[in-house]
Design a protein around this motif. Structure first.
Motif, short mmCIF file in Angstrom:
data_model
loop_
_atom_site.label_atom_id
_atom_site.label_comp_id
_atom_site.label_asym_id
_atom_site.label_seq_id
_atom_site.Cartn_x
_atom_site.Cartn_y
_atom_site.Cartn_z
N LEU A 132 -6.27 1.72 -9.20
CA LEU A 132 -6.84 2.31 -8.00
C LEU A 132 -5.76 2.69 -7.00
CD1 LEU A 132 -9.96 0.01 -7.47
CD2 LEU A 132 -9.63 1.92 -9.06
N ILE A 133 -4.73 1.86 -6.90
CA ILE A 133 -3.61 2.17 -6.01
C ILE A 133 -2.88 3.41 -6.49
CG2 ILE A 133 -1.43 1.31 -5.06
CD1 ILE A 133 -2.60 -1.54 -5.39
N ASP A 134 -2.70 3.53 -7.80
CA ASP A 134 -2.08 4.73 -8.37
C ASP A 134 -2.84 5.99 -7.94
OD1 ASP A 134 -0.28 3.08 -9.64
OD2 ASP A 134 -1.08 3.40 -11.66
N ASN A 135 -4.17 5.92 -8.03
CA ASN A 135 -4.98 7.07 -7.64
C ASN A 135 -4.80 7.40 -6.16
OD1 ASN A 135 -6.01 7.28 -10.21
ND2 ASN A 135 -7.93 6.26 -9.75
N SER A 136 -4.70 6.37 -5.34
CA SER A 136 -4.52 6.59 -3.91
C SER A 136 -3.20 7.29 -3.63
CB SER A 136 -4.58 5.25 -3.16
OG SER A 136 -5.86 4.66 -3.28
N LYS A 160 2.22 2.45 3.00
CA LYS A 160 1.86 1.10 3.40
C LYS A 160 0.75 0.58 2.48
CE LYS A 160 3.02 1.75 8.28
NZ LYS A 160 2.54 1.72 9.69
N ILE A 161 0.95 -0.60 1.93
CA ILE A 161 -0.05 -1.24 1.09
C ILE A 161 -0.39 -2.58 1.72
CG2 ILE A 161 -0.65 -2.08 -1.20
CD1 ILE A 161 1.38 -0.15 -2.38
N ASN A 162 -1.61 -2.66 2.25
CA ASN A 162 -2.07 -3.89 2.88
C ASN A 162 -2.98 -4.63 1.92
OD1 ASN A 162 -3.95 -5.63 4.47
ND2 ASN A 162 -2.70 -4.93 6.18
N SER A 163 -2.57 -5.80 1.50
CA SER A 163 -3.31 -6.55 0.50
C SER A 163 -3.96 -7.78 1.12
CB SER A 163 -2.37 -6.98 -0.62
OG SER A 163 -2.99 -7.90 -1.49
N ALA A 198 -12.82 -3.98 -2.28
CA ALA A 198 -12.69 -2.52 -2.14
C ALA A 198 -11.23 -2.14 -1.94
CB ALA A 198 -13.53 -2.02 -0.97
N VAL A 199 -10.89 -0.98 -2.43
CA VAL A 199 -9.59 -0.37 -2.17
C VAL A 199 -9.85 0.87 -1.32
CG1 VAL A 199 -7.56 0.75 -3.16
CG2 VAL A 199 -8.55 -1.27 -4.27
N ALA A 216 -2.04 9.43 -0.19
CA ALA A 216 -2.35 8.46 0.85
C ALA A 216 -1.06 7.88 1.43
CB ALA A 216 -3.20 7.33 0.28
N THR A 217 -1.05 7.68 2.74
CA THR A 217 0.08 7.01 3.38
C THR A 217 -0.21 5.53 3.59
OG1 THR A 217 -0.77 7.57 5.58
CG2 THR A 217 0.78 9.12 4.55
N LYS A 218 -1.48 5.14 3.41
CA LYS A 218 -1.84 3.73 3.54
C LYS A 218 -2.95 3.40 2.55
CE LYS A 218 -3.21 0.06 6.73
NZ LYS A 218 -3.52 -0.33 8.13
N VAL A 219 -2.82 2.23 1.93
CA VAL A 219 -3.83 1.71 1.01
C VAL A 219 -4.14 0.28 1.45
CG1 VAL A 219 -4.43 1.21 -1.38
CG2 VAL A 219 -2.84 3.09 -0.86
N ALA A 220 -5.41 -0.05 1.55
CA ALA A 220 -5.81 -1.41 1.94
C ALA A 220 -6.73 -2.01 0.89
CB ALA A 220 -6.51 -1.39 3.29
#
Length: 233
Positions: A47-51, A226-229, A76-77, A56-60
């Motif tokens: 899902l992060i790859d798709n973002s 930015k990846i907020n986990s 959710a992503v 996308a500049t940010k993924v949460a």
């Protein structure tokens, strides 16, 4: 008579074969759920790859916890990428569905998302139901839900039509408002009924996910993504 041969004959007596489809709908979904992904982090990577592919500049990565516990009942992503155009959600949710120009030779394509398996297969590996919400700038949210139990009950592989979202789920909307105050476009993949997560608690998932993300996506993070986990960066 050999045991396996007798078992096959007994099966035919109880289940006459009338459907000549290449896919056995009754068994397909459950077998697909257990294929390909070693753990929940690998499924989230898809899902992060798709973002990232959607610029996308940010993924949460966010979760909804069961009442009084540290166990997620949904995840959710969320990303602030370009979103998807109207009519595309069915393609995004199809196993092997892809729009890539080199889909006939996916091994020649650079970047993420070559085979069209990531979003749906990653999702059903962790949940029995998932919903994809997407929005382009100056358009309404649209959504499509894939529910494994409904597909099995119907005996059909047909997906429902995408529709305009009347309202995002409250828990998703809260995370969206908090982490994306200037949100204009993007996509949300919600795992609605998580039941096969490798780590059953949010803390367990966080402990295993955060360091793996920093290793797997260091190039993207270095260039500004930015990846907020689960509340961490």
């Amino acid at each position: 008579m050999q045991i396996e041969l007798q078992a096959q004959k007994d099966y035919l007596k109880k289940n006459p074969i009338t459907n000549k489809s290449f896919i056995d709908i009754r068994n397909y979904y459950e077998s697909e759920r257990r294929a390909s992904y070693r753990d929940t982090t690998e499924a989230l990577y898809e899902l992060i790859d798709n973002s990232i592919e959607a610029r996308a500049t940010k993924v949460a990565i966010v979760s909804k916890l069961k009442n009084g516990s540290d166990q997620p009942e949904a995840m959710a992503v969320i990303d602030n990428g370009e979103g998807m155009p109207e009519g595309f959600l069915i393609k995004a949710c199809q196993i092997a569905g892809t729009h890539r120009a080199s889909s006939n030779s996916p091994h020649l394509r650079k970047g993420y998302g070559r085979f069209g398996h990531g979003l749906p297969k990653a999702s059903i590996s962790q949940t029995r139901s998932f919903t994809v919400y997407t929005k382009q700038e100056d358009t309404d949210w649209r959504e499509l839900t894939v529910d494994i139990d409904e597909l099995i009950a119907s005996g059909s592989p047909d997906l429902p039509d995408e529709k305009i979202s009347k309202k995002l789920p409250d828990w998703i909307n809260a995370h969206l408002s908090e982490q994306f105050p200037d949100f204009k476009s993007g996509t949300i993949v919600s795992w609605n009924k998580v039941d096969r997560m490798t780590w059953k608690t949010e803390n367990g998932l966080k402990d295993n996910l955060n360091w793996k993300l920093s290793i797997s996506y260091w190039r993207d993070i270095k260039t500004g993504t930015k990846i907020n986990s689960l509340g961490g960066n």
